[in-house]
Each structure stands twice: as structure tokens, then as C-alpha cells.
Write an enzyme that holds these catalytic residues in place. Structure first.
Site, PDB file in Angstrom:
ATOM      1  N   GLY A   1       0.862  -1.468  -0.175  1.00  0.00           N
ATOM      2  CA  GLY A   1      -0.075  -0.334   0.336  1.00  0.00           C
ATOM      3  C   GLY A   1       0.871   1.289   0.425  1.00  0.00           C
TER       4      GLY A   1
ATOM      5  N   GLN B   1       3.089   9.872   1.869  1.00  0.00           N
ATOM      6  CA  GLN B   1       4.639   9.449   1.707  1.00  0.00           C
ATOM      7  C   GLN B   1       5.259   9.928   0.672  1.00  0.00           C
ATOM      8  OE1 GLN B   1       2.324   4.834   2.193  1.00  0.00           O
ATOM      9  NE2 GLN B   1       4.928   5.270   3.743  1.00  0.00           N
TER      10      GLN B   1
ATOM     11  N   HIS C   1      -1.874   7.472   7.260  1.00  0.00           N
ATOM     12  CA  HIS C   1      -1.094   8.375   7.106  1.00  0.00           C
ATOM     13  C   HIS C   1      -1.678   9.432   5.895  1.00  0.00           C
ATOM     14  CE1 HIS C   1       2.601   6.219   6.889  1.00  0.00           C
ATOM     15  NE2 HIS C   1       1.950   5.292   6.048  1.00  0.00           N
TER      16      HIS C   1
END
Ligand code: GNR
Ligand code: NI
Length: 181
Positions: free
Chosen positions: A55, A60, A149
Site C-alpha cells: 500500500g 508518503q 497516513h
């Protein structure tokens, strides 16, 4: 592995590593899914495959948008990339389960995290259509990890301060050693 970059112009992006401040930000909603978001998701899928991840969330790669990609197909199985825009958890089970987690932004470190065993997630797909999926097992773990995230939360934030700091110090030490090589 590298599926169709020659057709689509997909690109591998750099994956940010903790303690990068861009990993700690609540990401912004996308709104309408257009060609630029589809191109972003293609790059994210390519980057996820290049990094051997299951994933990847847009923060990120330093992109402040609520976008996630995942592929839970095992090695040797045909690739099955999934793309999620503006995902929301609309239901979570009371039952919690532990799972050993890792993160491309916390390289080579693993720890057990407890999360709801099942979740129902509403999102928009690459055609801007609203979808819902029921998640269990690794799919439930991974989608919750990716959605964290989007809130600026890493799996280590679910651990005690002692464990978290131990892991983050190891990541920094490994980075410094790599930079000094
Ligand atoms: O590749 C990944 N593996 C993984 C294993 C257990 C729980 C979560 C994950 S997600 C991770 C990739 C990643 O960092 N996504 O954000
Ligand atoms: Ni992660």
C-alpha cells in the site's frame, strides 16, 4: 512488477522517511477525480511496486492529498492495483485484532498494532464514482494503516512512547549510516 510505464508515462517517486514533517500533516480532500489525480495514482502504484509495498498513501511521496493505492496480490499472482480517493470509515467492528505492521516510511522496522478487525470504507474510484467495500484480514489492516497516513499518523504512533522512540532512533541511525557510506 513494472506493469505499463511505457504506455502511460508512470514514474517512481521518492518515498519519504520519518521524521519528515510532511508525514505528520492531515492531507486535503481531493474533490473531483480528474486526469491529474489519475496520473498521481499511476505514479503511486508504480512507486509501491518498486518499493515492494502492499500500500502507499500520497503523503508518503510528499503529496498533500487524500489518495491511497494498494495491491494485496501475492508474488506470482496477477497484479490487482486498487485506488481510493477521499476514503472514509463508515463502520468499524468492536472486535480488535493485532497484526505485525511495517511501513515504507519507517524502513525495516516492524511492530504489532491492534485495530478493528473489520471496517466498511466509502471512497471514490478513478472514475469519480462512489464505492463502498467491506474489509477484513490484511485488507482491513492495510486500508486502516493507509488512512492513518492521511491523518499524519504512522503505525509507531499506536505504540508506547518507549517503543516508538526506539524504532524512530533506529531509523535515523540507519539513515545516517547510509548517508555516510
Ligand atoms: O508494505 C507494507 N506492508 C504492510 C504490512 C503490514 C501492515 C501494513 C503494511 S503497509 C506497508 C506499506 C506502507 O507503508 N504503506 O503506507
Ligand atoms: Ni505506511
Amino acid at each position: 512488477m513494472r506493469a505499463w510505464p511505457y504506455l502511460t508515462g508512470m514514474a517512481v517517486r521518492e518515498v519519504l522517511v520519518a521524521p519528515d514533517p510532511r508525514l505528520k500533516v492531515k492531507a486535503r480532500p481531493v474533490g473531483r477525480v480528474d486526469d491529474s489525480i489519475r496520473a498521481l495514482m499511476d505514479d503511486m502504484v508504480e512507486t509501491m511496486y518498486a518499493a515492494n509495498g502492499i500500500g502507499l498513501a500520497a503523503p508518503q511521496i510528499g503529496v498533500d492529498k487524500r489518495v491511497i493505492v494498494m495491491d494485496l496480490a501475492r508474488e506470482g499472482e496477477p497484479p490487482t492495483p486498487r485506488k481510493f480517493v477521499d476514503p472514509e470509515i463508515v463502520w468499524a467492528s468492536d472486535e480488535m485484532v493485532p497484526c505485525e505492521e511495517g511501513c515504507l516510511s519507517v524502513p525495516d522496522q516492524y511492530a504489532e498494532v491492534e485495530r478493528p478487525k473489520q471496517v466498511r470504507v466509502r471512497f471514490r474510484d478513478e472514475n469519480d464514482a462512489v464505492q463502498e467495500i467491506d474489509c477484513d484480514g490484511l485488507l482491513a489492516v492495510c486500508i486502516q494503516h493507509e488512512m492513518d497516513h492521511l491523518e499524519g499518523v504512522l503505525f509507531v504512533d499506536h505504540l508506547s512512547a518507549l517503543k516508538r522512540n526506539m524504532i524512530l532512533r533506529k531509523v535515523q541511525k540507519a539513515r545516517r549510516q547510509k548517508a555516510a557510506e
